[in-house]
Design a protein around this motif. Structure first.
Motif, PDB file in Angstrom:
ATOM      1  N   LEU A  97      22.205  55.416  22.600  1.00  0.00           N
ATOM      2  CA  LEU A  97      23.314  55.901  21.777  1.00  0.00           C
ATOM      3  C   LEU A  97      24.114  56.981  22.504  1.00  0.00           C
ATOM      4  O   LEU A  97      25.203  57.343  22.036  1.00  0.00           O
ATOM      5  N   TYR A  98      23.594  57.488  23.624  1.00  0.00           N
ATOM      6  CA  TYR A  98      24.176  58.664  24.247  1.00  0.00           C
ATOM      7  C   TYR A  98      24.635  58.436  25.681  1.00  0.00           C
ATOM      8  O   TYR A  98      25.650  58.991  26.100  1.00  0.00           O
ATOM      9  N   ASP A  99      23.898  57.686  26.444  1.00  0.00           N
ATOM     10  CA  ASP A  99      24.191  57.516  27.867  1.00  0.00           C
ATOM     11  C   ASP A  99      25.594  56.954  28.063  1.00  0.00           C
ATOM     12  O   ASP A  99      25.901  55.839  27.646  1.00  0.00           O
ATOM     13  N   GLY A 100      26.481  57.741  28.696  1.00  0.00           N
ATOM     14  CA  GLY A 100      27.849  57.297  28.924  1.00  0.00           C
ATOM     15  C   GLY A 100      28.634  57.066  27.657  1.00  0.00           C
ATOM     16  O   GLY A 100      29.588  56.286  27.649  1.00  0.00           O
ATOM     17  N   GLY A 101      28.223  57.700  26.577  1.00  0.00           N
ATOM     18  CA  GLY A 101      28.864  57.471  25.288  1.00  0.00           C
ATOM     19  C   GLY A 101      28.324  56.260  24.558  1.00  0.00           C
ATOM     20  O   GLY A 101      28.744  55.949  23.442  1.00  0.00           O
ATOM     21  N   GLY A 102      27.355  55.576  25.181  1.00  0.00           N
ATOM     22  CA  GLY A 102      26.741  54.378  24.620  1.00  0.00           C
ATOM     23  C   GLY A 102      26.534  53.346  25.711  1.00  0.00           C
ATOM     24  O   GLY A 102      27.443  53.076  26.503  1.00  0.00           O
ATOM     25  N   PHE A 103      25.318  52.804  25.782  1.00  0.00           N
ATOM     26  CA  PHE A 103      24.985  51.840  26.830  1.00  0.00           C
ATOM     27  C   PHE A 103      24.081  50.773  26.203  1.00  0.00           C
ATOM     28  O   PHE A 103      22.918  51.011  25.932  1.00  0.00           O
ATOM     29  N   ALA A 104      24.664  49.605  25.921  1.00  0.00           N
ATOM     30  CA  ALA A 104      23.927  48.510  25.276  1.00  0.00           C
ATOM     31  C   ALA A 104      23.375  47.563  26.331  1.00  0.00           C
ATOM     32  O   ALA A 104      23.942  47.415  27.419  1.00  0.00           O
ATOM     33  N   PHE A 105      22.275  46.881  25.970  1.00  0.00           N
ATOM     34  CA  PHE A 105      21.638  45.929  26.877  1.00  0.00           C
ATOM     35  C   PHE A 105      21.422  44.606  26.156  1.00  0.00           C
ATOM     36  O   PHE A 105      21.023  44.585  24.988  1.00  0.00           O
TER      37      PHE A 105
END
Length: 327
Positions: A97-105
């Motif tokens: 929820l936080y990394d780079g403003g959001g990082f989905a996989f």
């Protein structure tokens, strides 16, 4: 694993410790959600509630999954992503929820479908929640595939043809902070998980075989219906703990009006909805239909026409043999 061992070997020690593990999970004071582990715990807790008369707080575990751990430290900032990145809706994806403003996989987004779609058989009160999540998630997962997101929003569009659109990017990042000048200010960006090490990895490594392989889970679960935007979700496909004598499907209607959904069968069936606890069609042969209320869900069990239903406590039993509903 303990519950699977109990189902396979019948040793009550495995059941005892499956319960103990579930209780240890629920005793935590905050979410420990990461990848697939907590969703599998939701499934196990729901199954134990239905079959072993436990009273585990499934809603608490679902909230931990969807809300994630609201602390950006460590690896605990994981949850279900909501909202819109640029022109693209990303509701339902899983990741940071936080990394780079959001990082989905992609892999993380697919795998919760494995336990959640089966779970609703045992906790049908969550049918609408899970149906809505799955519709959004399945739609947003297309963004990892290079032919389904425009060239301006992916790391290596010049190589996309090598994938045949069968191999995806590993991730979808809200903001590119890996200093690829052509992607500055672009949101979102489909890319791999290791751009910082691009000097040591070929550009082709942006595409991920292991992330794409769980698409078989979606392939087993998801079918289209005659109504665009209403999916037929197979609740039996990944339910490994129980006998599955009858087809069971989850349907969710995202529209603000009732829709008529077609159902095709090779034998005469009665369609029973375990959410409303009522028949929605009887003596259906070939292609028939049932109504799906606005913004609502049904879990439809296809019973051979004439199947007799009886109740025992909160259970609904077909022909005095198979339990088709628990609550």
């Amino acid at each position: 694993m303990l519950l699977s061992a109990y189902k396979k070997f019948g040793d009550p020690r495995y059941l005892k410790h499956a319960k103990s593990a579930t209780e240890a999970l629920l005793a935590q004071t905050e979410s420990r959600f990461y990848e697939i582990l907590l969703p599998l715990g939701v499934y196990a807790a729901a199954y134990l509630n239905a079959t072993e008369q436990t009273d585990y707080d499934v809603l608490k575990l679902l909230n931990w999954t969807f809300d994630g751990y609201q602390n950006p430290d460590g690896r605990y900032g994981w949850g279900i992503i909501t909202g819109q990145w640029g022109e693209y809706e990303v509701n339902g994806l899983q990741g940071s929820l936080y990394d780079g403003g959001g990082f989905a996989f992609l892999m993380n987004s697919i795998k919760p479908a494995w336990p959640f779609i089966s779970m609703v058989k045992y906790e049908p009160q969550f049918a609408k929640t899970i149906g809505k999540w799955m519709l959004n998630n399945a739609s947003a997962c297309r963004l990892f595939f290079p032919m389904n997101i425009d060239d301006a929003h992916q790391w290596a569009p010049e190589l996309k043809n090598i994938t045949n659109n069968n191999i995806s990017y590993e991730g979808l990042r809200r903001e590119d902070d890996y200093n690829k000048k052509s992607l500055e200010g672009v949101t979102p960006v489909a890319l791999g998980d290791g751009p910082k090490w691009i000097a040591d990895n070929p550009v082709e490594s942006m595409f991920s075989v292991y992330s794409s392989s769980p698409m078989g889970i979606f392939g087993a679960i998801i079918n289209e219906t005659n109504v665009e935007g209403i999916l037929q979700l197979d609740c039996n496909a990944t339910d490994f703990y129980s006998e599955r004598p009858y087809p069971v499907y989850l349907y969710y209607n995202p529209y603000d009006e009732s829709k008529t959904v077609e159902y095709t069968t090779t034998q005469a069936v009665d369609l029973f909805d375990i959410v409303s606890k009522q028949y929605v069609a009887r003596n259906l042969t070939g292609t028939g239909s049932f109504d799906l209320p606005a913004s609502d869900a049904r879990i439809v069990v296809a019973l051979p026409t004439g199947t007799r239903l009886t109740t025992k406590g909160q259970q609904i039993i077909a022909d005095n043999t198979y339990t088709i509903a628990y609550k």
